[in-house]
Enzyme design. Structure first.
Site, PDB file in Angstrom:
ATOM      1  N   ALA A 107      -4.142   4.421   0.446  1.00 40.46           N
ATOM      2  CA  ALA A 107      -2.951   4.844   1.616  1.00 40.46           C
ATOM      3  C   ALA A 107      -2.348   3.740   1.972  1.00 40.46           C
ATOM      4  O   ALA A 107      -1.131   3.562   2.085  1.00 40.46           O
ATOM      5  CB  ALA A 107      -3.267   6.087   2.510  1.00 40.46           C
ATOM      6  N   HIS A 108      -3.317   2.602   2.309  1.00 40.13           N
ATOM      7  CA  HIS A 108      -2.590   1.462   2.810  1.00 40.13           C
ATOM      8  C   HIS A 108      -3.375   0.435   2.385  1.00 40.13           C
ATOM      9  O   HIS A 108      -4.585   0.600   2.270  1.00 40.13           O
ATOM     10  CB  HIS A 108      -2.741   1.367   4.466  1.00 40.13           C
ATOM     11  N   ASN A 109      -2.706  -0.929   2.444  1.00 37.60           N
ATOM     12  CA  ASN A 109      -3.608  -2.001   1.755  1.00 37.60           C
ATOM     13  C   ASN A 109      -3.175  -3.164   2.561  1.00 37.60           C
ATOM     14  O   ASN A 109      -1.809  -3.363   2.448  1.00 37.60           O
ATOM     15  CB  ASN A 109      -3.709  -2.099   0.268  1.00 37.60           C
TER      16      ASN A 109
END
Lengths: 147, 161
Positions: free
Chosen positions: A92-94
Site C-alpha cells: 500500500a505504501h513504500n
C-alpha cells in the site's frame, strides 16, 4: 496553495459527507460553491498536494491484515528492488528510510493467510529477506497534518 | 473483529479505493457504474463507515508538499513489562500520528515501540523525540529515528476482484 486550499485541507481530512450532493454540503461551511470545491480538490490532486481523495479503508475490519515490513537493500540494487516491491498490489505504501533497513513498506492483504504468502513471494521476487513487523498492539492512529 | 463485506460491498470498495469521482454527485456516478441505485451506495458507504471498514473519507495530503519534510519513524527498545502502559502514554502525545508495539527481530532489530512524528524542521522533530525520551525514561534501553527520504509508493489499499 492559498488560504482557501489550506482551509480545505485542514477541514476535510475526514468527515466528507455521504449524501447525494456531498461537495455542495462540504462547500457551504467553507464559503465555497459546489463547483469551486470540486475544482480546488481536482487542482490539489493534480499538483500533488493531495495524494488521494476518498475513503480510507481499514482492511483488518473485514478480516484482512496490515503489516509493516522492512528490507535491507544495497544502494546499487535499490531501484530495481523498489520496482519489484511496488509492483505488488498488496504493497500500500513504500518509503525509503535512513537505516541499514532502508526500505519500509505497508502490506495489506485481504486474508490473514495472504500476509505470510505475500511476504514469501516478495522474498522470492527480490532475492532479499523481508522482516515482518506486524503490530502487536495499536496505541494510537490518527494522522492529521495541518496545512 | 469483523464485518464481512458481501459481494456488492466488495465491488463498492474496489470502485472507491482509488478515490471518489470529482463530480457533483460522486455516489450516483459509482452507483451507475455498478448498476445499482444511488440510495444503495449511500446506505452501504454509511454502513462501512459505521463498522469501521472505512476509517475516514476525505483528502489525504502529501506530507512533503505541506512542508512536513521531516517524517520520523521513532523506534524504541522498551522493557516488556512496561511497554503497554508507556506505549499508551506515547500514543497520547499530541504530535504522535501512529503508535504501535511490534516484534523485535534480534539481533538485527531490537526496537519494539514505534511512534511516527512529523515536523517542518529537524529541530521540531528533535524536540518531539526528546519529549518521548523523557517520558520513557529508564524503561528505554536504546532508540533510533528513521527519516523517510522518499515516497516510493503511496496508493493505499488495493483490493482486487
Amino acid at each position: 496553495m492559498d488560504d482557501i486550499d489550506k482551509a480545505i485541507i485542514n477541514s476535510l481530512q475526514g468527515g466528507f459527507p455521504i449524501c447525494s450532493r456531498p461537495f455542495a454540503a462540504a462547500a457551504q461551511p467553507l464559503g465555497l460553491t459546489e463547483d469551486e470545491l470540486i475544482q480546488r480538490i481536482a487542482n490539489l490532486r493534480e499538483n500533488g498536494t493531495l495524494t488521494r481523495f476518498g475513503p480510507l479503508y481499514q482492511i483488518e475490519r473485514m478480516g484482512g491484515r496490515f503489516s509493516l515490513a522492512a528490507m535491507a537493500i544495497p544502494a546499487e540494487d535499490f531501484e530495481r528492488v523498489a520496482e519489484i516491491v511496488n509492483a505488488f498490489p498488496e504493497v500500500a505504501h513504500n518509503y525509503e528510510r535512513t537505516h541499514e533497513l532502508n526500505m519500509w513498506f505497508v502490506l495489506a492483504t485481504e486474508t490473514a493467510d495472504g500476509l505470510p504468502e505475500t511476504i514469501k513471494r516478495i522474498e522470492a521476487a527480490s532475492g532479499y529477506p523481508v522482516f515482518n513487523m506486524p503490530k502487536e498492539k495499536e496505541f494510537f492512529v490518527n494522522l492529521y497534518l495541518k496545512a | 473483529m469483523g464485518y464481512r463485506p458481501d459481494e456488492l460491498d466488495r465491488k463498492l470498495i474496489v470502485a472507491t479505493q482509488g478515490g471518489l469521482p470529482l463530480s457533483p454527485m460522486p455516489y450516483a456516478d459509482i452507483a451507475a457504474q455498478l448498476g445499482i441505485d444511488e440510495a444503495e451506495v449511500l446506505k452501504r458507504m454509511q454502513n462501512l463507515l459505521d463498522n469501521g471498514v472505512i476509517r475516514r473519507i476525505g483528502v489525504v495530503p502529501n506530507h512533503y508538499t505541506l512542508g512536513y519534510t521531516f517524517n520520523g519513524m521513532t523506534v524504541w527498545d522498551v522493557a516488556d513489562d512496561v511497554i503497554d502502559q508507556l506505549g499508551q502514554q506515547v500514543g497520547n502525545l499530541p504530535f504522535v500520528s501512529h503508535c504501535y508495539r511490534r516484534p523485535r527481530h534480534l539481533p538485527d532489530w531490537s526496537y519494539n515501540l514505534f511512534a511516527m512524528v512529523h515536523g517542518k524542521t529537524r529541530a521540531e522533530v528533535d524536540e518531539q523525540i526528546s519529549v518521548i525520551r523523557a517520558l520513557l525514561g529508564e524503561a528505554c534501553r536504546q532508540s533510533d529515528v528513521l527519516f523517510s527520504q522518499r515516497i516510493l509508493k503511496k496508493t493505499g489499499l488495493r483490493l482486487q476482484l
